[in-house]
Design an enzyme around this catalytic site. Structure first.
Site, short mmCIF file in Angstrom:
data_model
loop_
_atom_site.label_atom_id
_atom_site.label_comp_id
_atom_site.label_asym_id
_atom_site.label_seq_id
_atom_site.Cartn_x
_atom_site.Cartn_y
_atom_site.Cartn_z
CD GLU A 55 24.97 -19.72 -48.50
OE1 GLU A 55 25.37 -20.85 -49.23
OE2 GLU A 55 25.45 -19.11 -48.82
CG HIS A 71 26.48 -17.63 -51.94
ND1 HIS A 71 27.41 -17.49 -51.92
CD2 HIS A 71 25.49 -16.61 -52.24
CE1 HIS A 71 27.74 -16.09 -51.99
NE2 HIS A 71 26.37 -15.26 -52.26
#
Length: 345
Positions: free
Chosen positions: A224, A160
């Site tokens: 992330e 992500h």
């Protein structure tokens, strides 16, 4: 894009986005002996010529506007298809939400990463494309891992980028393990990806990584890699270590990792979750505040009608603040530093 164009270019992302509502399954073999299986739009599986030892899933595009991981995975897939990269391990690559990618939006109707572990069928049931896709992705993960001996390593890295910047540019979420120990080897792999900040979850979740971890015993993470940017505006050099580590993993070329040392990591655990209860929910800090920002004790963080949320504990930091979530969903997590040495293998 037609099949002939795809076979020539190796651009599976373009093939997926040209066919967001489905692709007919097909199979073919590369010159390297790797078998390629297309299971659906955005779902491509690579079976090496020789018996594999690891069973690896790379996922991206759960949120359609998180473009850097999509570009990273697209390049890996294209290099495999064009013969520049030959996997020695079984690999399943998922471009999870093609419709949202085409729109350049986080979601079409509903947050896909809140729909796993059966949440797609709760409440009103399979009422939109994202709920249907979540169910299908679960089935593809099950199918992939059913082809793996139970004693062989299986992992899922769900890649992500965050809505906002972060005090630590890259960080990972380690799903709740229900009392099982955290794994040094996985933390060392994250470090090889230039990820040194990890949030250790303390409760079950409806995320893709928790589903793979809890339902299939996979070493799974939400990773992330930075901040959301439009396609073409990512500085891909910032993801070079993650790209190199993933390519080394699927070709079994990973160098011996640096010995594990707790001081190499920033480890956090969730202290509390703040859920949105009304449409009046409001965050009381600037829109550009970074993840892992801390405020003094007593500072006002958010209001929700008559409710006030303030800093309760020294060192408490915020992560994933988003006032625009649906009522009932998490609007922010508050996290605190932790030590996991007592439950680490």
């Amino acid at each position: 894009m037609m099949m002939e164009q795809f076979r020539h270019s190796g651009d599976f992302l373009a093939f997926t986005l040209a066919n967001p509502n489905g692709l007919a399954p097909c199979q073919f073999e590369l010159g390297s002996g790797v078998t390629v299986e297309i299971w659906d739009t955005g779902v491509i599986c690579f079976q090496p010529a020789q018996a594999a030892r690891q069973h690896i899933i790379l996922s991206c595009g759960v949120h359609g506007n998180e473009t850097a991981p999509i570009e990273l995975c697209a390049a890996i897939v294209q290099d495999i298809l064009q013969g520049h990269l030959t996997p020695t391990e079984r690999v399943l690559v998922l471009f999870a939400n093609p419709a949202a990618i085409n729109l350049g939006r986080r979601e079409v109707t509903e947050n896909l990463n809140r729909l796993f572990s059966g949440h797609h069928s709760k409440g009103a049931g399979l009422i939109n494309a994202e709920r249907q896709r979540a169910q299908a992705l679960e089935q593809y993960v099950t199918r992939f891992y059913e082809g793996a001996p139970a004693n062989e390593p299986r992992c899922l890295y769900d890649l992500h980028t965050a809505i906002r910047g972060s005090r630590f540019e890259k960080f990972a979420v380690y799903p709740f393990l229900h009392g099982k120990p955290w794994r040094k080897q996985q933390l060392q792999f994250l470090a090889a990806c230039d990820v040194h900040t990890v949030l250790m979850m303390q409760t079950p979740a409806s995320t893709f990584s928790y589903y793979a971890s809890h339902s299939h015993g996979a070493d799974a993470f939400t990773i992330e890699l930075g901040k959301v940017q439009p396609f073409g505006q990512n500085d891909m050099s910032r993801f070079a270590q993650a790209d190199n580590a993933l390519r080394a993993l699927i070709t079994n070329r990973l160098l011996a990792p640096k010995p594990f040392a707790a001081e190499d990591f920033h480890l956090y655990e969730v202290y509390r979750a703040i859920n949105k209860q009304t449409q009046d929910f409001k965050l009381h800090f600037a829109d550009d505040v970074q993840n892992f920002t801390s405020y003094p004790l007593g500072s006002l963080l958010a209001t929700d009608g008559d409710l006030e949320y303030r800093v309760e504990r020294e060192g408490e930091a915020l992560i994933f603040p988003n006032a625009k979530v649906a009522i009932g969903q998490r609007a922010m997590l508050m996290v605190v530093p932790t030590d996991i040495q007592h439950n680490l293998i």
